[in-house]
Design an enzyme around this catalytic site. Structure first.
Site, short mmCIF file in Angstrom:
data_model
loop_
_atom_site.label_atom_id
_atom_site.label_comp_id
_atom_site.label_asym_id
_atom_site.label_seq_id
_atom_site.Cartn_x
_atom_site.Cartn_y
_atom_site.Cartn_z
N HIS A 1 0.83 -1.20 0.00
CA HIS A 1 0.00 0.00 0.00
C HIS A 1 0.87 1.25 0.00
CE1 HIS A 1 1.14 -0.41 4.19
NE2 HIS A 1 0.78 0.86 4.40
N ASP B 1 0.66 4.99 1.93
CA ASP B 1 -0.09 5.54 3.06
C ASP B 1 -1.08 6.62 2.62
OD1 ASP B 1 1.14 3.90 4.92
OD2 ASP B 1 2.77 5.33 5.26
N ARG C 1 5.23 6.15 13.81
CA ARG C 1 5.23 6.73 12.46
C ARG C 1 4.60 8.12 12.47
NH1 ARG C 1 1.33 4.23 8.06
NH2 ARG C 1 0.16 6.17 8.34
N HIS D 1 4.72 0.01 0.16
CA HIS D 1 5.44 -0.77 1.16
C HIS D 1 4.57 -1.86 1.75
CE1 HIS D 1 3.57 2.54 3.39
NE2 HIS D 1 3.63 1.80 4.47
C1 SIN Z 1 3.10 0.92 7.90
O1 SIN Z 1 2.49 0.52 6.91
O2 SIN Z 1 3.23 2.11 8.12
C2 SIN Z 1 3.74 -0.08 8.84
C3 SIN Z 1 5.02 -0.58 8.29
C4 SIN Z 1 5.72 -1.55 9.21
O3 SIN Z 1 5.20 -1.88 10.29
O4 SIN Z 1 6.79 -2.03 8.85
#
Ligand code: SIN
Length: 286
Positions: A106, A108, A277, A261
């Site tokens: 995805h 973000d 994050r 990611h």
């Molecule tokens: C996310 O998608 O922000 C999480 C990524 C992660 O936990 O590695």
């Protein structure tokens, strides 16, 4: 101290490691410019041994734009709505953040009218084995499509919807309760072009992702589904991917406009994985 900052490519697919900058201090405007360009060119920037407090993490992130609070307030760090906690850690039986976050490809906040420009994920605790994050280069994904396919999708927009992740990936996960009616109301389906030119480099990137993209505007599912499935498969070819093995105090700044990611759920869930994050607001795509 712009002269001491060093940016070194770490993978053929995407990613550069940045050293020679103290993230606990305010960067100069020149350093911010260099980092913005490096992000546009490399898709992800890795900073090692940063050890930032939540306040410092927020302050550094704000140099790149205003921050977005996550639509689910329960995932925020108490007292710091700008920090989205990604965690499998429980305290008094209650999870400290979003468990199972991002365990699908995805970008973000692609489900927002103004999707996020970038995210900065700081590793606080990590299992010794597993829990890597993968990043896929959407410039490469676009550039390796055939010319007819580029022309075809170049004129199309896709529908992105947060509830799609809940109706698919999270549907069977009891620790990820269904999206509330209020959260659904705050995240109606939105439309974005399937190809986006990067504002810093002008390079074109494929802009669809399996997590949140659920259709193509103007097409019924029986037409759009096979096209999207083909693009999703193509976009994560191994040669487009950088896989990051986290060390505590690593921070990765990724560009949501040019990489997708995926957080790997391959670790022992009784071992703590805990990350913070920040999410930087972006521009409208149309
Ligand atoms: C996310 O998608 O922000 C999480 C990524 C992660 O936990 O590695």
């Amino acid at each position: 101290m712009p002269d001491t900052m060093n940016i070194r490519r770490i993978s053929a697919a995407c990613g550069a490691e940045v050293s020679g900058i103290d993230l606990t201090r305010a960067p100069s405007p020149g350093q911010v410019d260099v980092l913005q360009r490096a992000l546009g060119e490399n898709g992800i920037l890795l900073f090692r041994d940063v050890g930032l407090t939540p306040e410092q993490h927020i302050a550094f992130s704000r140099n790149f734009g205003p921050l977005e609070a996550h639509v689910i307030g329960d995932f925020a760090l108490p007292g710091h709505p700008e920090i989205f906690v990604v965690s499998n850690v429980k305290e008094d039986g209650k999870l400290k953040g979003a468990v199972y976050a991002g365990q699908y490809w995805h970008s973000d906040l692609s489900y927002m009218q103004k999707p996020s420009m970038g995210s900065l994920l700081l590793c606080h605790e990590m299992p010794e084995i597993g829990g890597d994050t993968m990043f896929a280069n959407m410039f490469m994904a676009y550039e390796t499509l055939s010319e007819p396919m580029k022309r075809f999708i170049g004129g199309l927009s896709a529908v992105h919807d947060y509830s799609h992740a809940y109706d698919t990936y999270f549907a069977h996960l009891k620790e990820r309760p269904p999206l509330t009616a209020e959260a659904r109301a705050r995240t109606p389906p939105v439309e974005h072009p399937m190809v986006r030119a990067h504002p810093v480099t002008g390079r074109k990137a494929l802009y669809v992702n399996p997590g949140f993209t659920k259709g193509i505007v103007g097409m019924p599912p029986e037409e759009s589904r096979p096209i999207l499935d083909l693009l999703f498969r193509h976009s994560v070819r191994p040669e487009f991917i950088y896989r990051h093995k986290w060390r505590v105090n690593d921070m990765i700044f990724w560009d949501n406009r040019s990489v997708t990611h995926y957080a790997l759920a391959d670790y022992d869930f009784s071992v703590r994985r805990h990350m913070h994050r920040t999410t930087i607001a972006g521009e409208a795509t149309h």
